[in-house]
Scaffold this active site. Structure first.
Site, PDB file in Angstrom:
ATOM      1  N   LYS A  97      -2.023 -31.554  40.280  1.00  0.00           N
ATOM      2  CA  LYS A  97      -1.832 -30.561  39.219  1.00  0.00           C
ATOM      3  C   LYS A  97      -0.737 -30.951  38.221  1.00  0.00           C
ATOM      4  O   LYS A  97      -0.813 -30.635  37.043  1.00  0.00           O
ATOM      5  CB  LYS A  97      -1.498 -29.197  39.829  1.00  0.00           C
ATOM      6  CG  LYS A  97      -2.649 -28.560  40.591  1.00  0.00           C
ATOM      7  CD  LYS A  97      -3.751 -28.117  39.656  1.00  0.00           C
ATOM      8  CE  LYS A  97      -4.856 -27.362  40.386  1.00  0.00           C
ATOM      9  NZ  LYS A  97      -6.028 -27.130  39.495  1.00  0.00           N
ATOM     10  N   GLU A 119      -1.871 -19.377  35.342  1.00  0.00           N
ATOM     11  CA  GLU A 119      -2.520 -18.699  36.463  1.00  0.00           C
ATOM     12  C   GLU A 119      -2.469 -19.651  37.643  1.00  0.00           C
ATOM     13  O   GLU A 119      -2.363 -20.864  37.467  1.00  0.00           O
ATOM     14  CB  GLU A 119      -3.967 -18.358  36.112  1.00  0.00           C
ATOM     15  CG  GLU A 119      -4.994 -19.483  36.346  1.00  0.00           C
ATOM     16  CD  GLU A 119      -4.811 -20.687  35.433  1.00  0.00           C
ATOM     17  OE1 GLU A 119      -4.202 -20.528  34.353  1.00  0.00           O
ATOM     18  OE2 GLU A 119      -5.254 -21.799  35.799  1.00  0.00           O
ATOM     19  N   SER A 386      -6.377 -34.800  46.644  1.00  0.00           N
ATOM     20  CA  SER A 386      -5.807 -34.097  45.489  1.00  0.00           C
ATOM     21  C   SER A 386      -4.497 -33.383  45.796  1.00  0.00           C
ATOM     22  O   SER A 386      -3.700 -33.150  44.897  1.00  0.00           O
ATOM     23  CB  SER A 386      -6.833 -33.102  44.938  1.00  0.00           C
ATOM     24  OG  SER A 386      -7.294 -32.254  45.973  1.00  0.00           O
TER      25      SER A 386
END
Lengths: 404, 270
Positions: A97, A119, A386
């Site tokens: 991210k 969010e 990830s």
């Protein structure tokens, strides 16, 4: 369809469409901000100074390039293709991210915005946003569903320690989709001074474009590392898909390499046939939500359906529009694994390689093991790891009936 | 001439301003909606904006979000909303009805089927909050062919080029959103609204109705003075929420709220 560089350059088109998907379905108040963001991003995208700063931050703050690791023992136990892991879990903040939040926070600074909203579902994007805001001295507000706050409490506390204000969202299903609704509502009210850092490749144009661009570093590195280490391109790439940012980042630099099979793994929840899942590409249909046209989970009246997944980060009824396009043209395969299979993948990678993946990532691990087992030993499968699984220990412990 | 155009033209000739209440269809219960629509007309409504409930109303504040949730709990579907309008038309053939909602339920029905159903029910206009004209090129001709007015939003952030372009795609009226925010939030700045609406009037000949932030006779009069009509939403929906247990009291409360607005608008110097 054989994709070429020229075709890819033309997407998204001027209105933000990937084929029939994408676009800019927002209330009028936000339109001008999106136009400005698009214009400024297109300028900065070709600005060497902006790119150099982005690359510098990825190298020295995030710790890139992330390793491409050969999972030798997992490969041996699986007994098929070689399994390699792209270690996005080793990035600063523990997930892919941050690649995107670094990029968008730089945009916010170039646009002179002092206040940032985001969010979050699992909290990884919220943590990554709070982190870059702390570093750049930006005010940070994170919207998170009440249900996700409960199941991802370590990340909530991390965000607070980083100086972010976490807003509990109590509307609708109290998960990621509702957090995104509330972030949009905040943005409409504060559009002059606020930058909305969207965490996935969904949302109105230009978000799917810029998130994909910022995350594509994953695939670019993987391509070079794989060529360097194995002397060839991978045969298959596997990534989990909620909104789809880590998957698109991995897939995008390989789209014109026809020999590379792409697998996006959605959350099958309790099983696709139970309806209790979060797999719009596997079992949904096209519709419009959160500013873009894409595959959605909805009922026959067009109301967005409640979703279920053991992983908060995949618990979302939509998906990035570029994935919808890749599905329709047949360039990528979209499959699903259940909660139970994902938990098996989580335990397997933890015990066999000493790498604890996030529950989101565990979906990709579970599918990749099945896939590799069906392939010859000379083939190469790369899994995008990830994110790391520390944040999920409470969830897994609860499932195991253990109090930690 | 559409029913909306006719009503707004008559009002203009009379030197009066349009009073346009909004309620969410199916709130508090689908059985009550038609009755409430007649109540609104009796209390002075010129046009009704009827909300189509949606699970994810991104442009709405908590009051209308909760109205959507109440309506959806009773399973209110777009099909049912059209049936409500059809029933309303049995007794009222004059008051224009604008359906206001989000794109997905309309797409799920199928745009052509929806447009046919809307005409058949007696709907006059469609306002889709998350559909800018740029994305409306497929649906707009369906509406035009059926004489349904396409109503689009203008906001304080809308540039002049877009005001012109959006107005060209609009018919009936344009809906000016008075402030940056969701429905039911914030306080309206009447001077700013006056300046912006006057500016919009320079760029389009369409009537301009103003919504967001109108909650009583005073704000209705202040905004009515500078526009062609006022849209009243959250304060009505909040009244529905507070009186949902008693249907008769609810009708009285809605009347008591709208009547003074009607009187204030009609007392404006023409």
């Amino acid at each position: 369809m054989k994709l070429t560089e020229e075709m890819l350059k033309a997407l998204p088109d001027a209105r933000g469409h990937f084929g029939a998907y994408g676009g800019r379905f927002v209330s009028e108040t936000l339109f001008d901000s999106l136009m400005t963001l698009e214009r400024e991003y297109k300028r900065l995208r070709d600005d060497p100074e902006f790119q150099a700063e982005f690359d510098r931050d990825l190298a020295h703050y995030v710790g890139r390039p992330s390793p491409l690791y050969f999972a030798e023992r997992l490969t041996r136990e699986t007994g098929g293709a070689q399994i390699w892991l792209k270690r996005e879990d080793l990035n600063h903040t523990g997930a892919h991210k941050v690649n995107n939040t670094i990029g968008q926070a730089l945009l916010a600074r170039f646009l002179g915005k002092k206040r940032v909203i985001a969010e979050t579902g699992a909290g990884q994007h919220g943590v990554a946003t709070a982190t870059v805001c702390a570093r750049l001295g930006l005010e940070c507000h994170v919207f998170m569903g009440e249900e996700d706050i409960r199941r991802q409490s370590p990340n909530v506390y991390r965000m607070k320690l980083l100086g972010a204000e976490v807003h509990s969202v109590t509307s609708g299903t109290r998960t990621l989709k509702d957090a995104m609704n509330d972030a949009m509502r905040d943005w409409v009210a504060n559009v002059d001074d606020t930058f909305y850092i969207i965490g996935t490749v969904a949302g109105p144009h230009p978000y799917p474009l810029l998130v994909r661009d910022f995350q594509s570093v994953i695939g670019r590195e993987t391509r070079a590392q794989c060529l360097d280490r194995t002397g060839k391109l991978p045969d298959a790439l596997v990534a989990c898909v909620g909104g789809g940012s880590n998957a698109i980042g991995m897939f995008y630099p390989f789209l014109t390499d026809e020999s590379v099979e792409l697998y996006g793994v959605e959350a099958g929840g309790l099983g696709i046939d139970t309806g209790q899942h979060a797999a719009p590409l596997s079992a949904g249909r096209p519709g419009v939500l959160h500013g873009n046209r894409t595959y959605l989970m909805e009922d026959e009246n067009g109301q967005i359906a409640g979703t279920h997944s053991v992983s908060a980060g995949l618990d979302y009824p939509g998906v990035g529009p570029e994935h919808s396009w890749l599905k329709d043209i047949g360039r990528a395969h979209y499959v699903s694994v259940t909660d139970d299979e994902a938990l098996d993948g989580f335990r397997k990678l933890t015990r066999v390689e000493g790498i604890m993946p996030a529950l989101e990532t565990a979906h990709a691990v579970a599918y990749a093991i099945k896939l590799a087992a069906s392939m010859d030993k000379d083939k190469v499968v790369v899994i995008n790891i990830s994110g790391r699984g520390d944040k999920d220990m409470q969830t897994v412990a609860e499932i195991d009936g253990i109090e930690v | 001439m559409s029913r909306i155009e006719g009503v707004l033209r008559t009002l203009r000739e009379q030197g009066r301003k349009a009073l346009i209440p909004y309620i969410t269809a199916g709130d508090p219960h689908p059985d009550q909606t038609v009755g409430l629509m007649h109540t609104l007309v009796d209390a002075g409504a010129d046009i009704i904006e009827l909300g189509v409930p949606f699970s994810d109303p991104m442009a709405d504040g908590p009051v209308i979000q909760q109205a959507c949730e109440r309506a959806l709990r009773h399973g209110t579907s777009l099909r049912q909303v059209l049936a409500m309008v059809k029933t309303f038309r049995e007794k009222d053939d004059a008051t224009p009805i604008v359906l206001m909602g989000y794109l997905n339920p309309m797409e799920a029905m199928g745009q052509e089927k929806f447009a046919d159903g809307a005409v058949d029910a007696g709907v006059d206009g469609i306002l889709t909050v998350d559909l800018p004209p740029e994305e409306a090129d497929e649906v707009a001709p369906l509406f035009t062919a059926r004489n349904l007015d396409a109503i689009f939003l203008l906001a304080p952030t809308t540039t002049d080029d877009r005001i012109r372009a959006i107005s060209e795609h609009s018919s009936g009226y344009v809906y000016y959103v008075s402030f940056k925010g969701v429905t039911g939030a914030g306080k309206i700045d009447v001077d700013e609204v006056a300046a912006n609406v006057a500016h919009i009037h320079e760029l389009t000949a369409l009537p301009v109705a103003v919504g967001f932030g109108i909650r009583d006779a005073a704000t209705a009069a202040a905004v009515g003075q500078v526009s062609d009509g006022v849209i009243v939403g959250s304060v009505l929906v909040d009244t529905i929420a507070r009186n949902q247990a008693d249907p008769d009291q609810l009708k009285r409360a809605l009347s008591d709220l709208l009547h003074p607005m009607r009187e204030a608008l009609d007392s404006l110097p023409s």
